[in-house]
Motif scaffolding. Structure first.
Motif, PDB file in Angstrom:
ATOM      1  N   LYS A   1      -5.671 -15.450  -4.495  1.00 40.35           N
ATOM      2  CA  LYS A   1      -4.305 -14.987  -4.645  1.00 40.35           C
ATOM      3  C   LYS A   1      -4.276 -13.422  -4.928  1.00 40.35           C
ATOM      4  CE  LYS A   1      -1.842 -19.232  -5.894  1.00 40.35           C
ATOM      5  NZ  LYS A   1      -0.926 -19.771  -6.842  1.00 40.35           N
ATOM      6  N   MET A   2      -4.981 -13.188  -5.994  1.00 39.23           N
ATOM      7  CA  MET A   2      -5.217 -11.791  -6.185  1.00 39.23           C
ATOM      8  C   MET A   2      -5.705 -10.726  -5.017  1.00 39.23           C
ATOM      9  SD  MET A   2      -6.856 -12.069 -10.151  1.00 39.23           S
ATOM     10  CE  MET A   2      -6.913 -10.212 -10.267  1.00 39.23           C
ATOM     11  N   ILE A   3      -6.482 -11.441  -4.467  1.00 39.51           N
ATOM     12  CA  ILE A   3      -7.060 -10.647  -2.992  1.00 39.51           C
ATOM     13  C   ILE A   3      -6.193 -10.393  -2.188  1.00 39.51           C
ATOM     14  CG2 ILE A   3      -8.726 -10.819  -0.913  1.00 39.51           C
ATOM     15  CD1 ILE A   3     -10.772 -12.078  -3.154  1.00 39.51           C
ATOM     16  N   LEU A   4      -5.272 -11.381  -1.878  1.00 37.23           N
ATOM     17  CA  LEU A   4      -4.208 -11.611  -1.099  1.00 37.23           C
ATOM     18  C   LEU A   4      -3.086 -10.663  -1.522  1.00 37.23           C
ATOM     19  CD1 LEU A   4      -3.882 -15.266  -0.095  1.00 37.23           C
ATOM     20  CD2 LEU A   4      -4.507 -13.457   1.646  1.00 37.23           C
ATOM     21  N   GLY A   5      -2.752 -10.633  -2.731  1.00 38.91           N
ATOM     22  CA  GLY A   5      -1.845  -9.809  -3.143  1.00 38.91           C
ATOM     23  C   GLY A   5      -2.310  -8.245  -2.920  1.00 38.91           C
ATOM     24  N   GLU A   6      -3.395  -7.911  -3.227  1.00 37.86           N
ATOM     25  CA  GLU A   6      -4.013  -6.568  -3.147  1.00 37.86           C
ATOM     26  C   GLU A   6      -4.028  -6.088  -1.603  1.00 37.86           C
ATOM     27  OE1 GLU A   6      -7.946  -6.590  -4.782  1.00 37.86           O
ATOM     28  OE2 GLU A   6      -7.250  -6.674  -6.718  1.00 37.86           O
ATOM     29  N   LEU A   7      -4.265  -7.314  -0.707  1.00 36.93           N
ATOM     30  CA  LEU A   7      -4.155  -7.036   0.660  1.00 36.93           C
ATOM     31  C   LEU A   7      -2.807  -6.593   1.122  1.00 36.93           C
ATOM     32  CD1 LEU A   7      -6.678  -9.449   2.277  1.00 36.93           C
ATOM     33  CD2 LEU A   7      -6.888  -7.093   2.355  1.00 36.93           C
ATOM     34  N   SER A   8      -1.917  -7.582   0.544  1.00 40.08           N
ATOM     35  CA  SER A   8      -0.578  -7.197   1.084  1.00 40.08           C
ATOM     36  C   SER A   8      -0.010  -5.886   0.552  1.00 40.08           C
ATOM     37  CB  SER A   8       0.473  -8.322   0.332  1.00 40.08           C
ATOM     38  OG  SER A   8       0.056  -9.499   0.843  1.00 40.08           O
ATOM     39  N   GLU A   9      -0.399  -5.455  -0.641  1.00 43.36           N
ATOM     40  CA  GLU A   9      -0.073  -4.027  -1.305  1.00 43.36           C
ATOM     41  C   GLU A   9      -0.553  -3.095  -0.402  1.00 43.36           C
ATOM     42  OE1 GLU A   9      -0.463  -1.627  -5.362  1.00 43.36           O
ATOM     43  OE2 GLU A   9      -0.869  -3.421  -5.482  1.00 43.36           O
ATOM     44  N   LYS A  10      -1.808  -3.264   0.103  1.00 42.55           N
ATOM     45  CA  LYS A  10      -2.387  -2.324   0.942  1.00 42.55           C
ATOM     46  C   LYS A  10      -1.882  -2.053   2.309  1.00 42.55           C
ATOM     47  CE  LYS A  10      -7.089  -2.172  -1.069  1.00 42.55           C
ATOM     48  NZ  LYS A  10      -8.772  -2.674  -0.939  1.00 42.55           N
ATOM     49  N   ILE A  11      -1.367  -3.300   2.639  1.00 41.84           N
ATOM     50  CA  ILE A  11      -0.740  -3.382   4.215  1.00 41.84           C
ATOM     51  C   ILE A  11       0.708  -2.445   4.123  1.00 41.84           C
ATOM     52  CG2 ILE A  11       0.308  -4.966   6.003  1.00 41.84           C
ATOM     53  CD1 ILE A  11      -1.864  -6.866   5.165  1.00 41.84           C
ATOM     54  N   GLU A  12       1.116  -2.971   2.871  1.00 39.81           N
ATOM     55  CA  GLU A  12       2.542  -2.002   2.796  1.00 39.81           C
ATOM     56  C   GLU A  12       2.487  -0.805   2.800  1.00 39.81           C
ATOM     57  OE1 GLU A  12       6.705  -1.790   2.705  1.00 39.81           O
ATOM     58  OE2 GLU A  12       5.506  -3.660   2.991  1.00 39.81           O
ATOM     59  N   LYS A  13       1.453  -0.578   1.907  1.00 40.71           N
ATOM     60  CA  LYS A  13       1.164   1.066   1.716  1.00 40.71           C
ATOM     61  C   LYS A  13       0.833   1.750   3.071  1.00 40.71           C
ATOM     62  CE  LYS A  13      -0.036   1.241  -3.168  1.00 40.71           C
ATOM     63  NZ  LYS A  13      -1.126   1.655  -4.010  1.00 40.71           N
ATOM     64  N   THR A  14      -0.023   1.136   3.713  1.00 41.94           N
ATOM     65  CA  THR A  14      -0.029   1.440   5.087  1.00 41.94           C
ATOM     66  C   THR A  14       0.868   1.757   6.063  1.00 41.94           C
ATOM     67  OG1 THR A  14      -2.536   0.498   4.877  1.00 41.94           O
ATOM     68  CG2 THR A  14      -1.666   1.304   7.249  1.00 41.94           C
ATOM     69  N   ARG A  15       1.741   0.763   5.667  1.00 45.54           N
ATOM     70  CA  ARG A  15       2.739   0.800   6.797  1.00 45.54           C
ATOM     71  C   ARG A  15       4.049   2.048   6.207  1.00 45.54           C
ATOM     72  NH1 ARG A  15       4.694  -5.600   6.569  1.00 45.54           N
ATOM     73  NH2 ARG A  15       3.235  -6.381   8.263  1.00 45.54           N
ATOM     74  N   GLU A  16       3.900   2.013   5.207  1.00 41.72           N
ATOM     75  CA  GLU A  16       4.857   3.201   4.500  1.00 41.72           C
ATOM     76  C   GLU A  16       4.322   4.533   5.003  1.00 41.72           C
ATOM     77  OE1 GLU A  16       5.237   2.625   0.196  1.00 41.72           O
ATOM     78  OE2 GLU A  16       6.445   0.930   0.539  1.00 41.72           O
ATOM     79  N   ARG A  17       2.930   4.543   4.691  1.00 38.58           N
ATOM     80  CA  ARG A  17       2.106   5.785   5.262  1.00 38.58           C
ATOM     81  C   ARG A  17       2.376   6.102   6.646  1.00 38.58           C
ATOM     82  NH1 ARG A  17      -2.278   8.917   3.479  1.00 38.58           N
ATOM     83  NH2 ARG A  17      -3.627   9.887   4.780  1.00 38.58           N
ATOM     84  N   THR A  18       2.174   5.081   7.548  1.00 36.82           N
ATOM     85  CA  THR A  18       2.366   5.362   9.018  1.00 36.82           C
ATOM     86  C   THR A  18       3.809   5.717   9.270  1.00 36.82           C
ATOM     87  OG1 THR A  18       0.708   3.666   9.393  1.00 36.82           O
ATOM     88  CG2 THR A  18       2.158   4.265  11.324  1.00 36.82           C
ATOM     89  N   LYS A  19       4.688   5.064   8.598  1.00 35.91           N
ATOM     90  CA  LYS A  19       6.225   5.340   8.622  1.00 35.91           C
ATOM     91  C   LYS A  19       6.596   6.794   8.518  1.00 35.91           C
ATOM     92  CE  LYS A  19      10.791   3.529   7.462  1.00 35.91           C
ATOM     93  NZ  LYS A  19      11.393   2.708   6.783  1.00 35.91           N
TER      94      LYS A  19
END
Length: 230
Positions: free
Chosen positions: A9-27
């Protein structure tokens, strides 16, 4: 199964956070790229309302870019160019607004205003046209305005000269005397001056009374001369 999935769950949370940051960065990066193009397109033909809107958008995009850890040095440099363009656009709008005011005065100019007043409008129009030209203001029709003002100035000068001439003759008429020939010559000068004023648009109805009076005096002198001969 009794498996401990806390770590997953912790790994999935970290991945989700990284994905969201990547989306925000790309946007944020895409937004900056789009605004760079829009700003560059509008710098050459500055329109104040558009530039002010772009400034707000670019400032917001730079802030989002910094939050996304993007390099926004290019955009900050572009922001400086944008501020310079806004200053020019403000000055351009001010000059154009004033030019429109001068144009209205030029369009309303009449010979009756007098040569001094019309020349002042012409000079102000010339001066403002020079300022407008340096800022890219549309000057279509203004050359024709200057030509029209030149004609009105000539008319105003002729009108003023004719009025001054008639004024002097009226003063002379107060003490006019002599034989019929002398008074006739003076009357003819007065009539010529009146015709000149009429052409310039000046009312000479009161001066006509003076001509009638001179004609009466000339007739009376001739009648007395004829009576003496008889």
């Amino acid at each position: 199964l009794g498996l401990d999935i806390t770590a997953n769950k912790m790994i999935l949370g970290e991945l989700s956070e990284k994905i969201e940051k990547t989306r925000e960065r790309t946007k944020a990066e895409s937004r900056l790229h789009t605004l760079r193009g829009k700003v560059k397109e509008n710098l050459s033909e500055p329109h104040l309302t558009t530039l002010l809107t772009l400034r707000r958008s670019l400032s917001s995009a730079i802030g989002n870019g910094e939050l996304a850890s993007l390099d926004v040095s290019r955009e900050k440099g572009l922001s400086s160019d944008l501020e310079a363009a806004i200053a020019i656009a403000r000055e351009r709008d001010e000059v154009e607004s004033y030019l429109n005011s001068v144009r209205s005065k030029a369009d309303a100019a009449l010979p009756e205003n007098g040569p001094i007043a019309v020349k002042a409008v012409r000079d102000k129009l010339k001066e403002t046209m020079v300022q407008g030209d340096s800022l890219g203001v549309d000057l279509r029709g203004d050359s024709e305005r200057l030509e029209n003002l030149a004609v009105i100035i000539d008319q105003a000068e002729e009108r003023e000269s004719a009025q001054n001439q008639l004024k002097e003759l009226k003063q002379e008429a107060e003490a006019a005397s002599g034989d019929a020939a002398s008074l006739g010559k003076f009357r003819d000068r007065l009539i010529f001056s009146m015709e000149r004023c009429t052409t310039a648009g000046v009312d000479v109805s009161s001066e006509q009374l003076l001509v009638d009076k001179l004609n009466q005096e000339i007739s009376a002198i001739r009648e007395r001369a004829n009576a003496e001969i008889e």
